[in-house]
Design an enzyme around this catalytic site. Structure first.
Site, PDB file in Angstrom:
ATOM      1  N   CYS A   1       0.845  -1.491  -0.031  1.00 19.99           N
ATOM      2  CA  CYS A   1       0.000   0.101  -0.143  1.00 19.99           C
ATOM      3  C   CYS A   1       0.872   1.248  -0.087  1.00 19.99           C
ATOM      4  O   CYS A   1       1.445   1.731   1.175  1.00 19.99           O
ATOM      5  CB  CYS A   1      -0.890  -0.100   1.245  1.00 19.99           C
TER       6      CYS A   1
ATOM      7  N   CYS B   1      -0.586   4.040   2.075  1.00 24.66           N
ATOM      8  CA  CYS B   1      -0.313   3.809   3.645  1.00 24.66           C
ATOM      9  C   CYS B   1       1.290   4.070   4.144  1.00 24.66           C
ATOM     10  O   CYS B   1       1.644   4.611   5.105  1.00 24.66           O
ATOM     11  CB  CYS B   1      -0.651   2.540   4.078  1.00 24.66           C
ATOM     12  N   ASP B   2       2.034   3.519   3.450  1.00 30.33           N
ATOM     13  CA  ASP B   2       3.639   3.550   3.887  1.00 30.33           C
ATOM     14  C   ASP B   2       4.392   4.334   3.190  1.00 30.33           C
ATOM     15  O   ASP B   2       5.621   4.408   3.516  1.00 30.33           O
ATOM     16  CB  ASP B   2       3.912   1.925   3.558  1.00 30.33           C
TER      17      ASP B   2
END
Ligand code: NAP
Length: 300
Positions: A131, A134-135
């Site tokens: 992701c 997200c990261d």
């Protein structure tokens, strides 16, 4: 016993919830995650859903959820363990409670596929990610690789190019599969280097990812690797109840009817040629129409 249980609250499940409300059905929506939205929560920008020229995936997910709530949908935060059908009803067993209903709409979506190469599981959370939104921030001004050639790989590469020093886009063929406008953006971005005709064979490092080995013999020094090689359905809880194709997607046409009467399927988990928000939303509507047809039939 309720009329309907909708499982999943991505675009398909939320669309089904709005249509089920309008049809005055007695229903609940079961969602295992604390947030609604499904895959779009991980999408930085959505620009192809009619009426939204450029929407943040996260915000769009919240907008869909607000709409479903305002239409009267009730949400339950629980995870489905199994579904079975007897003569009169379905039994949806969750971790905390069991729900009975006349019909079920499965809209549980998909999860990202794994590469299954050496180092992938060892470095999960230590440089291996599925992701980018997200990261990505953990890799600010670092060098990363994205694997894949579809919409998600290109979207991830573009998102990461905004925060990272350099992004390798590693694809097993010389032609990308992604929508043309995404390909053009990727090729126009001087922070993204396309690495065609290459497969990752190993992810290497010490405490965290340091490099990836490719089957063309080269080794790329990277701090992170984002795997975007497609999606697969999670259907274990069905225990073979409905027919699936060879990849596990639940077989149904546009009417969303599965091989089990009263069990409907909507969104990315259904066999279909195009997995988009628009087709998921359309499925939600069609699945509710098929549930109504089913109620009319069994109540005759
Ligand atoms: P995808 O379209 O299935 O693409 C997967 C990519 O990964 C392909 O390029 C494939 O290569 C490659 N690949 C598959 N297995 C591999 C392996 N073992 N090793 C190396 N490469 C591998 O998947 P996606 O990009 O995750 O997208 C999933 C679905 O969501 C798609 O239907 C997509 O259209 C949809 N989506 C929609 C939107 C939107 O509505 N705005 C946004 C994002 C995604 P080949 O090309 O050689 O097969």
């Amino acid at each position: 016993m309720r009329d309907l249980v909708i499982i999943g609250s991505g675009p398909a499940g939320l669309s089904a919830a709005v249509y089920a409300s309008n049809a005055c059905m007695d229903f609940i929506v079961i969602e295992k995650y604390p947030m609604s939205g499904g895959q779009i929560l991980n999408t930085e920008e959505v620009n192809n859903y009619l009426g939204f020229e450029s929407a943040e995936g996260f915000t769009l997910g919240q907008t869909f959820r607000n709409h479903a709530e305002k239409s009267g949908a009730t949400f339950v935060n629980d995870e489905v363990v199994s579904i079975s059908k007897n003569k009169t009803h379905f039994e949806v067993k969750c971790e905390n409670e069991t729900y009975l209903s006349k019909a079920v709409i499965l809209a549980t979506g998909v999860i990202r596929k794994h590469l299954n190469v050496k180092g992938e599981s060892d470095f999960a959370g230590k440089g291996v990610s599925y992701c980018a939104t997200c990261d990505g921030n953990f890799f600010r001004n670092k060098i990363v690789a994205v694997v894949g050639g579809g919409d998600v790989a290109c979207e991830d590469a573009l998102y990461l190019a905004n925060v990272c020093e350099k992004v390798y886009l590693i694809h097993r063929r010389d032609k990308l599969r992604a929508a043309k406008y995404l390909q053009n953006r990727v090729f126009d971005n001087n922070k993204i280097e396309f690495v065609p005709n290459a497969n990752v064979t190993e992810i290497n490092g010490g405490n965290a990812v340091e490099s990836v080995s490719l089957d063309n013999g080269s080794v790329l020094s990277v701090n992170g690797i984002f795997i975007a090689i497609g999606v697969e359905p999670e259907v274990e809880f069905l225990n073979g109840l409905a027919d699936t194709d060879s990849q596990g997607f639940i077989v149904a046409n546009e009417d969303c009817k599965t091989s089990v009467d009263g069990l409907l399927v909507a969104g990315d988990i259904r066999t279909k040629p195009l997995r988009q928000i628009s087709t998921a939303v359309s499925d939600g509507a069609n699945a509710v129409k098929s549930a109504e047809d089913y109620f009319n039939r069994i109540e005759m």
